[in-house]
Every structure is written in C-alpha cells, then in structure tokens.
Design an enzyme around this catalytic site. Structure first.
Site, short mmCIF file in Angstrom:
data_model
loop_
_atom_site.label_atom_id
_atom_site.label_comp_id
_atom_site.label_asym_id
_atom_site.label_seq_id
_atom_site.Cartn_x
_atom_site.Cartn_y
_atom_site.Cartn_z
N HIS A 169 -5.76 2.86 1.22
CA HIS A 169 -4.97 4.00 1.69
C HIS A 169 -5.61 4.70 2.90
O HIS A 169 -4.96 4.93 3.92
CB HIS A 169 -4.76 5.03 0.58
CG HIS A 169 -4.16 4.47 -0.67
ND1 HIS A 169 -3.17 3.52 -0.66
CD2 HIS A 169 -4.40 4.73 -1.99
CE1 HIS A 169 -2.83 3.22 -1.91
NE2 HIS A 169 -3.56 3.93 -2.73
N ASP A 207 0.91 -1.14 0.00
CA ASP A 207 0.00 0.00 0.00
C ASP A 207 0.94 1.18 0.00
O ASP A 207 1.57 1.48 1.02
CB ASP A 207 -0.87 0.00 1.27
CG ASP A 207 -1.86 1.16 1.25
OD1 ASP A 207 -1.42 2.30 0.99
OD2 ASP A 207 -3.05 0.93 1.48
N HIS A 208 1.10 1.83 -1.14
CA HIS A 208 2.22 2.77 -1.24
C HIS A 208 2.10 3.96 -0.29
O HIS A 208 3.07 4.62 0.01
CB HIS A 208 2.47 3.20 -2.69
CG HIS A 208 1.52 4.25 -3.20
ND1 HIS A 208 0.28 3.95 -3.67
CD2 HIS A 208 1.64 5.59 -3.29
CE1 HIS A 208 -0.32 5.07 -4.04
NE2 HIS A 208 0.48 6.08 -3.84
C1 BG6 Z 1 -3.46 4.69 -6.32
C2 BG6 Z 1 -4.82 4.79 -6.95
O1 BG6 Z 1 -3.41 3.62 -5.42
O2 BG6 Z 1 -3.17 5.90 -5.62
C3 BG6 Z 1 -4.90 5.99 -7.88
O3 BG6 Z 1 -5.10 3.61 -7.68
C4 BG6 Z 1 -4.49 7.24 -7.15
O4 BG6 Z 1 -6.22 6.15 -8.41
C5 BG6 Z 1 -3.15 7.05 -6.46
O5 BG6 Z 1 -4.38 8.29 -8.10
C6 BG6 Z 1 -2.83 8.24 -5.58
O6 BG6 Z 1 -1.52 8.11 -5.11
P1 BG6 Z 1 -0.66 9.40 -4.74
O7 BG6 Z 1 0.57 8.84 -4.13
O8 BG6 Z 1 -0.44 10.16 -6.01
O9 BG6 Z 1 -1.51 10.18 -3.78
#
Ligand code: BG6
Length: 481
Positions: free
Chosen positions: A234, A171-172
C-alpha cells in the site's frame, strides 16, 4: 455481458467482510452486469441456500448503511452459489470447469481469496483443468509471497497458467477514490505539474495510521508484520503514484511502466541506512478514544515474546532528476492515535519572506480516510486592523460532497474493473517483485538486530524515534506542526 465470478476461500473473512458486501453495493448501484453469477468455493459441504444464510448472518457486521433489507437480500442472493472443492483434487477443478462451461459466460473471474501459500497449487490446477482460456481472469489478493523469492515463485506458477494480462494483482489502496484522484490531480490539471519537483517540494509524507489492533488475526499478522502487510504494497503504491512521470497514455502498461521506474529509482537500503532511516515499533497497552486496549503481546494468537513490528517509519529518496534530494517519509502502524491515511506534499518556504509573523510553507494534503478529499494550505491576510498579518487558510475539496452519487468503495471499484477487464489499478508482477527487492534489506537487517522493535503506547503516533528520524532533516510529522 455475462460473467461468472468465483471466489476461492468463499467462506473466509475476506469474502464475507469485503468481497460479497462490495458486490452487493455494486448490485445495489446497478453497476453489476445483469447477467452474472457469483460462486463461492470452500472446503465444507453446504448448499447454495446454506451459503446464502451464512452470508445473510454475516451482513450484521457490515456498516448499517451498506446492509441489504430483506427484499434486497433475497434478490441479490439469487446470484450467490456455493460449491465444495478440495483444492488439491484435479477432479474438483474439472467439476468447476463443467459448471462454468455449462453456461459459457463471456467473462470468468477467478478470485483467489485464500491463504497465499495455496496460490501456486490453485494456479497449477487451474492451468491443468484448462480453466485459463483468454476470457478467464485470475485475481490475486495480497500478500503475494513474504519475500522476493516466494513472490517470484508465485508469479512463475501464475505465468505458467495465465498470460500477464489475465493476472489481476489486487492492492485495494489503488481502488480508493482519492488515489485515483491523485492521478486526476496530477495528469488532468496543468496547475501542479510545474511545481511537482525538487525545486518546489521540500518533502513528502505518507501516513497510513490505524487505530485498530491486530484483532483476531494475530497468527497471520505475526508472520507478516507492518513492513510486509502495509509498506511493501500500500505505502509503496502510493509513493509511485506521487512520484511517477506522466504516462504517455492511460493504458495499464503505460501507467505501470512509469510506476516501475519509480520503484527502481528508490535508494536501496544498506544495513547502515536501515539503522539510521527505518524505525520499527510494537504497540503496548494504552488508551484509544477513552478505551483501554491491550498490548500486541497480549493479543489472541500472538506468540509470547514476538518481535514482529506493528509500526514502521522510514525515510527514502527517489533517485532521479525530478526528485533527487527530496525526502519521502513513509509511516504506518496499528493502534495509533486515530484512523487516518493521508499524503502531505510540503512545498518549500518562500525564498524571502516579506510579511511579518507566520512564515508557514504551502502544503497539499491528500486525505484518503476517514474522509477523502484534498486541502491546499495557503497563507492569507485576515483583513484585520493589525496590518498584513498572515494566517493559514485552506482550500478544501470535498469529493464526497461533489460526487456523492457516483462514488464507490475500493473493493467495489476493483471487482467491477476485474469483471470489465480494466487492469489500470492492478499491480504488475515486475512492480510487485521490485517492491520486494527494495524492502528485503530492511527485513534482513532486522533479522540480525538483537534490539527488536521499539515499544510505543497504543493511542500515540508510534515510538519517539520516528519523530527523531524526521527531525534530523529539520522536519516534523504533519500532526506535530
Ligand atoms: C490490509 C492489511 O491490506 O489493509 C490490514 O492486511 C490493514 O492489516 C488493511 O488493516 C487496512 O486497509 P484500510 O482500507 O482499512 O485502510
């Protein structure tokens, strides 16, 4: 330590937009173990050099500060390899195994950056080919399934081939520096812990706002929607970080046990509470930063009349002694007013105000992006001739400035963790399943609600119903204060 990192889906968006650039940063920072190979695996035939050329071209889409110069690229490119694989063919896995065995690296990381419906097929084949020995780790990109049953099925297949300790569910958001700082703030300092509870905290707001629309991913997104794309993973992961009890150690399982308890303590939704406490929206045309943007239904690959939500706001509670009665508001959406992710901890107002004028309560703001940092909002007197007039001031911690030379991006951090075998920032299967269990009643209630999502103009903060929901508790979203 030597490693081999294999990307399934090696020519896909995720690989060239995020993963290879993150590995390049790790390499540039001198953090990537020296003795490593990166192997991209995909369907079409190409040589290593073709693949390097493909990556080289795509780097123009990456932030200019994160792009390699010619010399850097040619040195980094030596790590990159390519292999054609048909993911349904056992002999192609045997070939991959041979390629890996020929070198016998200490660690093998298999990163599944493919469409999730392929995860079970790939994991099964990896197990059959014996590509699951204890030095192998499998990294699974979200979305892991689209509901509890499909997530369980994926986990069942993963478990049939790999031990839980070999499974790295990514989960980045957990790789973002401010999320790790949230843990540091809570468990590395004694200051906040006595205040981190219902007696002192009025409510908590988590906002993950994007200015971008669905872009070219209309087909994927339309099957997914904001609830599955952002809330189930997230937003809930951030909530667990805020609400968890102090773990007894910093071990991955000690942390994940505490996060799981939070997920289990979330108040379950019923059809009635979904109608009351959850708002879904879908963007229409509007203006962002002075630029006209189309509505969701006019985006490429979005089916006519789609009722997929691009915005969700909800109210929940964590039903335990620490948090009973404290509202947690989560909100996420595309095409909102700005790109802005933050957690706001609103403290209770003083019980008896003695100063005239402003009686704002304290708040702690944890900014995740665009900049990360932490602001503690206090009241102070201006020292003016008007007597004790209070005015808000904030203590701002700029982590970027303080730790600039050490900082790494989310994917860079998580890839390095996977190579090093650190599981702390990865999600365990029971957490992930519990998160699905909790969001499912929302999806079910929507499926039988003929009203569909509420429209909102691009460039706003979502449908007005989102503000109305929080106003029922006598609160406002942070930007409205
Ligand atoms: C991803 C989603 O996990 O996270 C995307 O699939 C989203 O839809 C993205 O745009 C948002 O990540 P960050 O790091 O740009 O806030």
């Amino acid at each position: 330590m030597s490693f081999d990192l294999v990307f399934f889906g090696g020519t896909g968006d995720l690989a060239w937009r995020k993963l290879v650039p993150a590995l390049f940063q790790a390499w540039r920072h001198g953090k990537l173990p020296a003795d490593g190979r990166i192997l991209a695996v995909a369907r079409d035939e190409r040589s290593d050099d073709d693949y390097r050329g493909f990556i080289r071209e795509r780097f123009v889409e990456v932030d200019s500060a994160k792009r390699p110069n010619d010399d850097e690229f040619s040195r980094f490119a030596e790590l990159l390899h390519y292999r054609r694989m048909d993911l349904s063919q056992p002999e192609h896995y045997a070939g991959l195994r041979q390629w890996l065995d020929d070198r016998g690296a200490d660690t093998v990381v298999l990163y599944l950056a493919t469409a999730p419906y392929l995860f079970p097929v790939i994991c099964k084949q990896l197990g059959t080919a014996g590509l699951n020995s204890p030095n192998v780790r499998v990294v699974l990109e979200k979305p892991l399934g689209h509901d509890l049953a499909s997530a369980r099925e994926i986990n069942r297949v993963v478990r049939s081939a790999f031990a839980e300790s070999q499974a790295y569910r990514i989960d980045h958001y957990l790789g973002k520096p401010s999320v790790q700082n949230l843990m540091a703030l809570r468990f590395g300092n004694a200051l906040f812990e006595p205040l981190w509870r219902r007696e002192s905290i009025a409510n908590i707001q988590i906002t993950l706002a994007e200015a971008l629309g669905v872009g070219t991913r209309g087909d994927f997104y339309d099957q997914t929607g904001a609830l599955r794309d952002m809330v189930q993973n997230h937003a809930l992961q951030l909530l667990t970080m805020i609400a968890m009890e102090p773990p007894s150690t910093s071990d991955a399982d000690a942390i994940r046990d505490e996060k799981l308890k939070v997920l289990k303590s979330l108040r379950p939704f019923t059809p009635e509470s979904v109608a009351r406490d959850v708002v879904r929206g879908q963007y229409r045309a509007g203006t962002i930063d002075g630029r006209a943007v189309p509505g969701y239904l006019d985006e490429p690959k979005v089916p006519a009349g789609s009722t997929t939500e691009t915005f969700v706001a909800l109210r929940t509670e964590v039903q335990n002694w620490r948090w009973a009665g404290v509202p947690f508001y989560l909100r996420t959406g595309k095409r909102l007013a700005s790109r802005h992710a933050q957690i706001v901890v609103n403290f209770r107002p003083v019980p008896h105000p003695i100063f005239p004028g402003s009686s704002r309560a304290n708040k702690l703001v944890i900014n995740l992006q665009p900049e990360d940092g932490l602001e503690l909002h206090l009241l102070a007197t201006k020292g003016s001739s008007h007597g004790e007039l209070l005015a808000p001031v904030s203590l701002d911690l700029d982590f970027d400035k303080a730790f600039a030379s050490e900082r790494v991006g989310a994917y860079e951090r998580l890839l390095l963790d996977a190579i090093a075998g650190r599981l702390n920032l990865f999600v365990r299967s029971d957490e992930q399943e519990q998160a699905w269990r909790w969001v499912e009643p929302i999806a079910h209630a929507w499926a039988s609600d003929p009203n569909g999502p509420r429209p909102y103009a691009s460039g706003t903060w979502g449908p007005p119903a989102s503000s109305a929901m929080i106003a029922r508790d006598g609160s406002t979203w942070d930007e409205e204060q």
